[in-house]
Motif scaffolding. Structure first.
Motif, PDB file in Angstrom:
ATOM      1  N   PHE A  36      29.930  30.237  42.308  1.00 24.43           N
ATOM      2  CA  PHE A  36      30.640  30.784  41.167  1.00 24.43           C
ATOM      3  C   PHE A  36      29.675  31.491  40.236  1.00 24.43           C
ATOM      4  O   PHE A  36      28.471  31.248  40.253  1.00 24.43           O
ATOM      5  CB  PHE A  36      31.461  29.710  40.440  1.00 24.43           C
ATOM      6  CG  PHE A  36      30.702  28.468  40.081  1.00 24.43           C
ATOM      7  CD1 PHE A  36      30.094  28.345  38.851  1.00 24.43           C
ATOM      8  CD2 PHE A  36      30.616  27.417  40.981  1.00 24.43           C
ATOM      9  CE1 PHE A  36      29.403  27.197  38.524  1.00 24.43           C
ATOM     10  CE2 PHE A  36      29.928  26.264  40.648  1.00 24.43           C
ATOM     11  CZ  PHE A  36      29.314  26.148  39.415  1.00 24.43           C
ATOM     12  N   TYR A  46      31.699  31.411  30.418  1.00 22.61           N
ATOM     13  CA  TYR A  46      32.845  31.581  31.308  1.00 22.61           C
ATOM     14  C   TYR A  46      32.382  31.365  32.741  1.00 22.61           C
ATOM     15  O   TYR A  46      31.259  31.704  33.097  1.00 22.61           O
ATOM     16  CB  TYR A  46      33.442  32.987  31.166  1.00 22.61           C
ATOM     17  CG  TYR A  46      33.727  33.365  29.729  1.00 22.61           C
ATOM     18  CD1 TYR A  46      34.921  33.015  29.128  1.00 22.61           C
ATOM     19  CD2 TYR A  46      32.777  34.055  28.975  1.00 22.61           C
ATOM     20  CE1 TYR A  46      35.180  33.357  27.808  1.00 22.61           C
ATOM     21  CE2 TYR A  46      33.024  34.393  27.651  1.00 22.61           C
ATOM     22  CZ  TYR A  46      34.222  34.036  27.071  1.00 22.61           C
ATOM     23  OH  TYR A  46      34.472  34.371  25.764  1.00 22.61           O
ATOM     24  N   TYR A  48      33.579  31.890  36.876  1.00 23.31           N
ATOM     25  CA  TYR A  48      34.502  32.563  37.786  1.00 23.31           C
ATOM     26  C   TYR A  48      34.097  32.278  39.230  1.00 23.31           C
ATOM     27  O   TYR A  48      32.928  32.446  39.575  1.00 23.31           O
ATOM     28  CB  TYR A  48      34.473  34.082  37.569  1.00 23.31           C
ATOM     29  CG  TYR A  48      34.851  34.504  36.175  1.00 23.31           C
ATOM     30  CD1 TYR A  48      36.179  34.682  35.816  1.00 23.31           C
ATOM     31  CD2 TYR A  48      33.864  34.719  35.210  1.00 23.31           C
ATOM     32  CE1 TYR A  48      36.519  35.066  34.535  1.00 23.31           C
ATOM     33  CE2 TYR A  48      34.202  35.103  33.924  1.00 23.31           C
ATOM     34  CZ  TYR A  48      35.536  35.275  33.589  1.00 23.31           C
ATOM     35  OH  TYR A  48      35.878  35.647  32.322  1.00 23.31           O
ATOM     36  N   LYS A  52      36.809  35.444  45.045  1.00 27.21           N
ATOM     37  CA  LYS A  52      37.971  36.272  44.710  1.00 27.21           C
ATOM     38  C   LYS A  52      37.475  37.531  43.993  1.00 27.21           C
ATOM     39  O   LYS A  52      36.776  37.435  42.984  1.00 27.21           O
ATOM     40  CB  LYS A  52      38.928  35.501  43.797  1.00 27.21           C
ATOM     41  CG  LYS A  52      40.147  36.283  43.412  1.00 27.21           C
ATOM     42  CD  LYS A  52      41.054  35.486  42.502  1.00 27.21           C
ATOM     43  CE  LYS A  52      42.231  36.349  42.089  1.00 27.21           C
ATOM     44  NZ  LYS A  52      43.025  35.718  41.050  1.00 27.21           N
ATOM     45  N   ARG A  54      37.340  40.602  41.561  1.00 27.39           N
ATOM     46  CA  ARG A  54      37.924  40.805  40.235  1.00 27.39           C
ATOM     47  C   ARG A  54      37.010  41.671  39.378  1.00 27.39           C
ATOM     48  O   ARG A  54      35.829  41.811  39.660  1.00 27.39           O
ATOM     49  CB  ARG A  54      38.213  39.491  39.540  1.00 27.39           C
ATOM     50  CG  ARG A  54      36.965  38.705  39.198  1.00 27.39           C
ATOM     51  CD  ARG A  54      37.237  37.405  38.473  1.00 27.39           C
ATOM     52  NE  ARG A  54      37.819  36.451  39.387  1.00 27.39           N
ATOM     53  CZ  ARG A  54      38.609  35.467  39.009  1.00 27.39           C
ATOM     54  NH1 ARG A  54      38.889  35.279  37.747  1.00 27.39           N
ATOM     55  NH2 ARG A  54      39.111  34.634  39.875  1.00 27.39           N
ATOM     56  N   ILE A  56      35.862  41.946  35.319  1.00 24.96           N
ATOM     57  CA  ILE A  56      35.847  41.092  34.130  1.00 24.96           C
ATOM     58  C   ILE A  56      35.263  41.881  32.961  1.00 24.96           C
ATOM     59  O   ILE A  56      34.216  42.504  33.095  1.00 24.96           O
ATOM     60  CB  ILE A  56      34.977  39.840  34.377  1.00 24.96           C
ATOM     61  CG1 ILE A  56      35.426  39.109  35.636  1.00 24.96           C
ATOM     62  CG2 ILE A  56      34.987  38.926  33.178  1.00 24.96           C
ATOM     63  CD1 ILE A  56      34.386  38.170  36.201  1.00 24.96           C
ATOM     64  N   ILE A  69      33.111  41.236  40.503  1.00 21.64           N
ATOM     65  CA  ILE A  69      32.874  40.309  41.606  1.00 21.64           C
ATOM     66  C   ILE A  69      33.580  40.919  42.808  1.00 21.64           C
ATOM     67  O   ILE A  69      34.789  41.156  42.768  1.00 21.64           O
ATOM     68  CB  ILE A  69      33.419  38.897  41.317  1.00 21.64           C
ATOM     69  CG1 ILE A  69      32.726  38.295  40.102  1.00 21.64           C
ATOM     70  CG2 ILE A  69      33.252  38.006  42.546  1.00 21.64           C
ATOM     71  CD1 ILE A  69      33.275  36.945  39.671  1.00 21.64           C
TER      72      ILE A  69
END
Length: 122
Positions: A36, A46, A48, A52, A54, A56, A69
């Motif tokens: 992560f 944060y 993430y 997955k 994404r 941000i 990501i």
């Protein structure tokens, strides 16, 4: 030497089952958690998952930094800093990889379960 009594045998079986079960649980957890991305910014921290894809937006001191990501790698896509050094860094994918936009005070790093390894040579 005395022979095993039924209670001795039962205790031995329970002990061996406990040991085998412990090894199974420890071995089963290895590598099960996906890596992560941890983002530290002026407004907080944060986290993430990196499995997955994404985009941000993170608010920093100078404005928004845009992180991506994609395919298990993370990188700065845009940042309001003057030199854009953070945007030029290579994508992060391994445990303890990091990048920072110091003027915007946004720092990102990868945390991954790599079977207890702290570093990796390439």
């Amino acid at each position: 030497m005395k022979a095993f009594r039924p209670l001795d045998f039962l205790i031995l079986v329970i002990f061996l089952a406990f040991v085998a079960g412990s090894f199974y649980l420890v071995a089963g957890r290895r590598g099960s958690r996906p890596p992560f991305l941890v983002v530290n910014a002026p407004e907080g921290e944060y986290v993430y998952p990196m499995n997955k894809n994404r985009i941000i937006r993170i608010k920093g001191l100078l404005g928004d930094s845009v992180l991506v990501i994609e395919d298990g790698k993370a990188f700065f896509q845009e940042s309001p800093c003057p030199n854009k050094i953070c945007v030029q860094t290579r994508p992060l994918e391994h445990n303890n990889d990091w990048a920072a936009c110091l003027p915007n005070q946004v720092i990102i790093h990868v945390e991954a379960d790599e079977n207890g390894l702290d570093t990796m040579t390439r």
